[in-house]
Design a protein around this motif. Structure first.
Motif, PDB file in Angstrom:
ATOM      1  N   ASP A  40      -3.268  -9.308  -4.552  1.00 52.12           N
ATOM      2  CA  ASP A  40      -2.739  -9.361  -5.926  1.00 52.12           C
ATOM      3  C   ASP A  40      -3.734  -8.760  -6.911  1.00 52.12           C
ATOM      4  OD1 ASP A  40      -0.447 -10.493  -5.056  1.00 52.12           O
ATOM      5  OD2 ASP A  40      -0.976 -12.558  -5.624  1.00 52.12           O
ATOM      6  N   GLU A  41      -4.996  -9.118  -6.726  1.00 53.08           N
ATOM      7  CA  GLU A  41      -6.026  -8.616  -7.653  1.00 53.08           C
ATOM      8  C   GLU A  41      -6.165  -7.093  -7.550  1.00 53.08           C
ATOM      9  OE1 GLU A  41      -7.954 -10.076 -10.027  1.00 53.08           O
ATOM     10  OE2 GLU A  41      -6.783 -11.914  -9.775  1.00 53.08           O
ATOM     11  N   MET A  42      -6.092  -6.567  -6.345  1.00 54.07           N
ATOM     12  CA  MET A  42      -6.205  -5.111  -6.185  1.00 54.07           C
ATOM     13  C   MET A  42      -4.983  -4.409  -6.773  1.00 54.07           C
ATOM     14  SD  MET A  42      -9.173  -4.465  -5.048  1.00 54.07           S
ATOM     15  CE  MET A  42      -9.134  -2.738  -4.617  1.00 54.07           C
ATOM     16  N   LYS A  43      -3.829  -5.028  -6.600  1.00 57.56           N
ATOM     17  CA  LYS A  43      -2.613  -4.427  -7.186  1.00 57.56           C
ATOM     18  C   LYS A  43      -2.717  -4.412  -8.708  1.00 57.56           C
ATOM     19  CE  LYS A  43       0.741  -6.568  -4.807  1.00 57.56           C
ATOM     20  NZ  LYS A  43       1.954  -6.929  -4.124  1.00 57.56           N
ATOM     21  N   GLU A  44      -3.247  -5.510  -9.271  1.00 59.38           N
ATOM     22  CA  GLU A  44      -3.487  -5.571 -10.728  1.00 59.38           C
ATOM     23  C   GLU A  44      -4.331  -4.394 -11.193  1.00 59.38           C
ATOM     24  OE1 GLU A  44      -3.655  -8.533 -13.337  1.00 59.38           O
ATOM     25  OE2 GLU A  44      -1.628  -8.510 -12.459  1.00 59.38           O
ATOM     26  N   ARG A  45      -5.242  -3.971 -10.300  1.00 56.99           N
ATOM     27  CA  ARG A  45      -6.149  -2.872 -10.640  1.00 56.99           C
ATOM     28  C   ARG A  45      -5.532  -1.510 -10.322  1.00 56.99           C
ATOM     29  NH1 ARG A  45      -8.853  -7.315 -10.102  1.00 56.99           N
ATOM     30  NH2 ARG A  45     -10.921  -7.542 -11.040  1.00 56.99           N
ATOM     31  N   GLY A  46      -4.250  -1.494 -10.030  1.00 49.68           N
ATOM     32  CA  GLY A  46      -3.551  -0.219  -9.829  1.00 49.68           C
ATOM     33  C   GLY A  46      -3.538   0.285  -8.400  1.00 49.68           C
ATOM     34  N   ALA A  47      -4.034  -0.534  -7.445  1.00 49.96           N
ATOM     35  CA  ALA A  47      -4.050  -0.080  -6.048  1.00 49.96           C
ATOM     36  C   ALA A  47      -2.627  -0.038  -5.496  1.00 49.96           C
ATOM     37  CB  ALA A  47      -4.909  -1.024  -5.207  1.00 49.96           C
ATOM     38  N   GLU A  48      -2.415   0.929  -4.601  1.00 46.91           N
ATOM     39  CA  GLU A  48      -1.126   1.013  -3.920  1.00 46.91           C
ATOM     40  C   GLU A  48      -1.237   0.165  -2.649  1.00 46.91           C
ATOM     41  OE1 GLU A  48       1.313   4.471  -1.411  1.00 46.91           O
ATOM     42  OE2 GLU A  48      -0.613   4.912  -2.354  1.00 46.91           O
ATOM     43  N   SER A  49      -0.342  -0.795  -2.493  1.00 52.06           N
ATOM     44  CA  SER A  49      -0.449  -1.677  -1.333  1.00 52.06           C
ATOM     45  C   SER A  49       0.138  -1.029  -0.085  1.00 52.06           C
ATOM     46  CB  SER A  49       0.274  -2.997  -1.616  1.00 52.06           C
ATOM     47  OG  SER A  49       0.276  -3.768  -0.435  1.00 52.06           O
ATOM     48  N   TRP A  50      -0.656  -0.999   0.994  1.00 54.24           N
ATOM     49  CA  TRP A  50      -0.129  -0.605   2.305  1.00 54.24           C
ATOM     50  C   TRP A  50       0.037  -1.852   3.170  1.00 54.24           C
ATOM     51  CZ3 TRP A  50      -3.330   4.469   3.632  1.00 54.24           C
ATOM     52  CH2 TRP A  50      -2.838   5.512   2.830  1.00 54.24           C
ATOM     53  N   THR A  51      -0.043  -3.008   2.516  1.00 53.62           N
ATOM     54  CA  THR A  51       0.126  -4.291   3.189  1.00 53.62           C
ATOM     55  C   THR A  51       1.585  -4.693   3.038  1.00 53.62           C
ATOM     56  OG1 THR A  51      -2.113  -4.837   2.506  1.00 53.62           O
ATOM     57  CG2 THR A  51      -0.733  -6.678   3.209  1.00 53.62           C
ATOM     58  N   SER A  52       2.172  -5.220   4.101  1.00 54.02           N
ATOM     59  CA  SER A  52       3.611  -5.504   4.038  1.00 54.02           C
ATOM     60  C   SER A  52       3.933  -6.495   2.920  1.00 54.02           C
ATOM     61  CB  SER A  52       4.103  -6.075   5.367  1.00 54.02           C
ATOM     62  OG  SER A  52       5.479  -6.351   5.259  1.00 54.02           O
ATOM     63  N   PRO A  53       5.016  -6.246   2.164  1.00 54.54           N
ATOM     64  CA  PRO A  53       5.448  -7.226   1.167  1.00 54.54           C
ATOM     65  C   PRO A  53       6.059  -8.474   1.821  1.00 54.54           C
ATOM     66  CG  PRO A  53       6.993  -5.374   1.274  1.00 54.54           C
ATOM     67  CD  PRO A  53       5.841  -5.037   2.179  1.00 54.54           C
ATOM     68  N   ASP A  54       6.375  -8.369   3.117  1.00 58.00           N
ATOM     69  CA  ASP A  54       6.941  -9.513   3.842  1.00 58.00           C
ATOM     70  C   ASP A  54       5.783 -10.388   4.327  1.00 58.00           C
ATOM     71  OD1 ASP A  54       8.036 -11.256   5.682  1.00 58.00           O
ATOM     72  OD2 ASP A  54       9.410  -9.771   6.525  1.00 58.00           O
ATOM     73  N   THR A  55       5.719 -11.627   3.839  1.00 59.36           N
ATOM     74  CA  THR A  55       4.562 -12.481   4.176  1.00 59.36           C
ATOM     75  C   THR A  55       4.455 -12.740   5.686  1.00 59.36           C
ATOM     76  OG1 THR A  55       5.876 -14.422   3.689  1.00 59.36           O
ATOM     77  CG2 THR A  55       4.405 -13.652   1.944  1.00 59.36           C
ATOM     78  N   ALA A  56       5.584 -12.647   6.399  1.00 60.46           N
ATOM     79  CA  ALA A  56       5.530 -12.861   7.855  1.00 60.46           C
ATOM     80  C   ALA A  56       4.818 -11.697   8.540  1.00 60.46           C
ATOM     81  CB  ALA A  56       6.941 -13.011   8.409  1.00 60.46           C
ATOM     82  N   LEU A  57       4.697 -10.593   7.858  1.00 59.60           N
ATOM     83  CA  LEU A  57       4.133  -9.382   8.462  1.00 59.60           C
ATOM     84  C   LEU A  57       2.723  -9.095   7.951  1.00 59.60           C
ATOM     85  CD1 LEU A  57       6.990  -9.081   9.554  1.00 59.60           C
ATOM     86  CD2 LEU A  57       6.963  -6.693   8.910  1.00 59.60           C
ATOM     87  N   ARG A  58       2.070 -10.120   7.438  1.00 57.80           N
ATOM     88  CA  ARG A  58       0.670  -9.933   7.073  1.00 57.80           C
ATOM     89  C   ARG A  58      -0.080 -11.250   7.246  1.00 57.80           C
ATOM     90  NH1 ARG A  58       2.746  -9.905   1.190  1.00 57.80           N
ATOM     91  NH2 ARG A  58       1.681 -11.677   0.239  1.00 57.80           N
ATOM     92  N   CYS A  59      -1.406 -11.150   7.364  1.00 61.58           N
ATOM     93  CA  CYS A  59      -2.182 -12.393   7.474  1.00 61.58           C
ATOM     94  C   CYS A  59      -3.517 -12.211   6.765  1.00 61.58           C
ATOM     95  CB  CYS A  59      -2.339 -12.814   8.927  1.00 61.58           C
ATOM     96  SG  CYS A  59      -3.035 -14.464   9.082  1.00 61.58           S
TER      97      CYS A  59
END
Ligand SMILES: Cc1ncc(COP(=O)(O)O)c(C=O)c1O
Length: 429
Positions: free
Chosen positions: A345-364
């Motif tokens: 969340d903090e990196m996204k706030e800083r304008g980062a593009e997330s390559w982490t799945s938006p589906d919580t089941a698909l990330r840890c």
């Protein structure tokens, strides 16, 4: 006889060794001898994890955000390793045929807790030294003909992909890859990609349970079922999984599974295993071979007959399993997710593009972000050399941030603060 200069050099080296050993033992002595009371977790979760942090040798002013490459063995694991040496190196075993080397026998005192921890039967598990070794066993061991296809993702680790590349070059099998979106949206997307790429020549589906590239948690159970429904062998590279998330290999239903507990289980380096489903064991050839390789009664034990190996590592592996059980895998996994969500969340706030799945089941506990135009290697060096913050990434602008349970929120905040500082300093803000 030693001359004076050589004597001085030798004695300086000895003094350095003694100082180092003293220092290490002092550090282990400083670590609390017991884990915090589990009741503290209910009262004050942050205080609980701050106590747990004291079990790690990573200095207080160092921030380790790359547990994904390799973990850091904490005091209970290191103590077990040293106990292992103390108990075996006197060479005074009761039985004159018993030596402190594994690689020729069952070593069930270590396979049993591991099998229980990862949810399989002892006879289906072989102790090895890392996932690369286990992946090599899988690729080398399965009979394939020229033209037979192995399907994998474009995010496999070299230690997962290259054993198949070797087989392709040597025997003419064909390696095909599905391209995973960045980020992967949901499980159905992955299943469709694999389903569409399967051909009548597909013999093996090989994929990372958690990929090294983006940290995406692939739907291993569904992919294994898809493979099974088409008579295809499923082999899963689970290098990152034990100790990061709860794992039950039987429930996944795959044919083979490899892992490196020296990552998220914080086991000693050189801890790995290979799982082979009982029905598949007889189809897998050994890669490393000594006596016993052709004895089917040994079941998966025959794959761990790899010659003399280091017993105290197994003491450490067993201690790392106990540690994870004592803390509780549920708590560990929840902590991993909470810290990862926070940094994402903090990196996204800083304008980062997330390559982490938006589906919580698909990330840890692995977050991947793309941060152009930040040059990742310059940032990585700057972070480490200036502030003792260790991160990892890939060219040109990808950052991979690992959030092991022992990390403190204030450490993440310090990384974020320094990330902002770097951008200001390099005029990238
Ligand atoms: C998915 C995956 N497989 C295999 C490996 C190789 O692990 P090891 O060096 O422990 O064999 C890694 C290491 O990062 C990995 O991420």
């Amino acid at each position: 006889m030693l001359d004076r200069r050589r004597f001085l050099t030798a004695s300086t080296a000895l003094a350095a060794t003694v100082a180092f050993r003293g220092n290490l033992i002092a550090q282990l002595d400083k670590a609390p001898s017991t884990l915090p009371d589990p009741a503290l977790f209910d009262k004050n979760e942050d205080a609980y994890w701050a106590e747990i942090r004291k079990q790690f040798l990573i200095p207080a002013d160092e921030i380790y955000l790359n547990n994904g490459t390799v973990g850091s063995s904490p005091a209970p694991v290191l103590r077990a390793v040293f106990d292992g040496y103390a108990s075996t190196e006197k060479m005074d075993q009761q039985d004159p045929e018993d030596y402190p080397i594994w690689g020729y026998a069952a070593w069930n005192e270590f396979r049993d807790p591991l099998a229980e921890f990862v949810g399989c039967r002892r006879d289906e598990i072989a102790l090895l030294r890392n996932a690369t070794e286990a992946n090599s066993y899988i690729a080398n061991g399965i009979d394939l003909k020229p033209g037979d296809e192995v399907l994998m993702t474009d995010q496999e680790h070299p230690g997962g992909e290259h054993p198949w590349n070797l087989k392709a070059k040597r025997y003419g099998i064909v390696v095909k890859r599905v391209t995973l979106p960045r980020p992967v949206k949901d499980a159905a997307q992955v299943l469709n990609l694999f389903n569409d790429a399967i051909t009548p020549r597909t013999r093996v589906i090989f994929f990372s349970h958690i990929t090294t590239f983006s940290g995406v948690v692939l739907p291993a159970k569904e992919l294994s079922a898809l493979a099974r429904s088409k008579g295809i062998v499923s082999a899963v590279d689970g290098a990152h999984v034990p100790g990061m998330m709860r794992l039950n290999i039987k429930e996944l239903g795959c044919d083979m599974y490899s892992a490196s507990p020296h990552k998220w289980l914080q086991a000693p380096k050189g801890s790995g295993f290979l799982y082979v489903r009982d029905e598949v064991i007889d189809r897998l050839w050994n890669t490393i071979v000594t006596e016993g390789w052709d004895d089917p009664k040994l079941r998966a034990e025959r794959f761990q007959r790899i010659g003399s190996s280091n017993v105290p590592v197994l003491w450490g592996l067993r201690a790392s399993i106990k540690l994870a059980n004592d803390i509780g895998m549920d708590r560990i996994e929840r902590r991993h997710r909470k810290l990862a969500d926070y940094i994402l969340d903090e990196m996204k706030e800083r304008g980062a593009e997330s390559w982490t799945s938006p589906d919580t089941a698909l990330r840890c506990a692995i977050v991947t972000v793309n941060v152009p135009p930040v040059p990742r290697m310059d940032l990585e060096n700057w972070m480490w050399k200036t502030y003792k913050i260790r991160i990892r990434g890939a060219e040109p602008n990808k950052l991979r941030l690992s959030t092991p349970y022992y990390l403190q929120k204030k450490e993440i905040d310090r990384f974020l603060e320094k990330f902002d500082e770097y951008k200001r300093e390099r005029k990238l803000a």
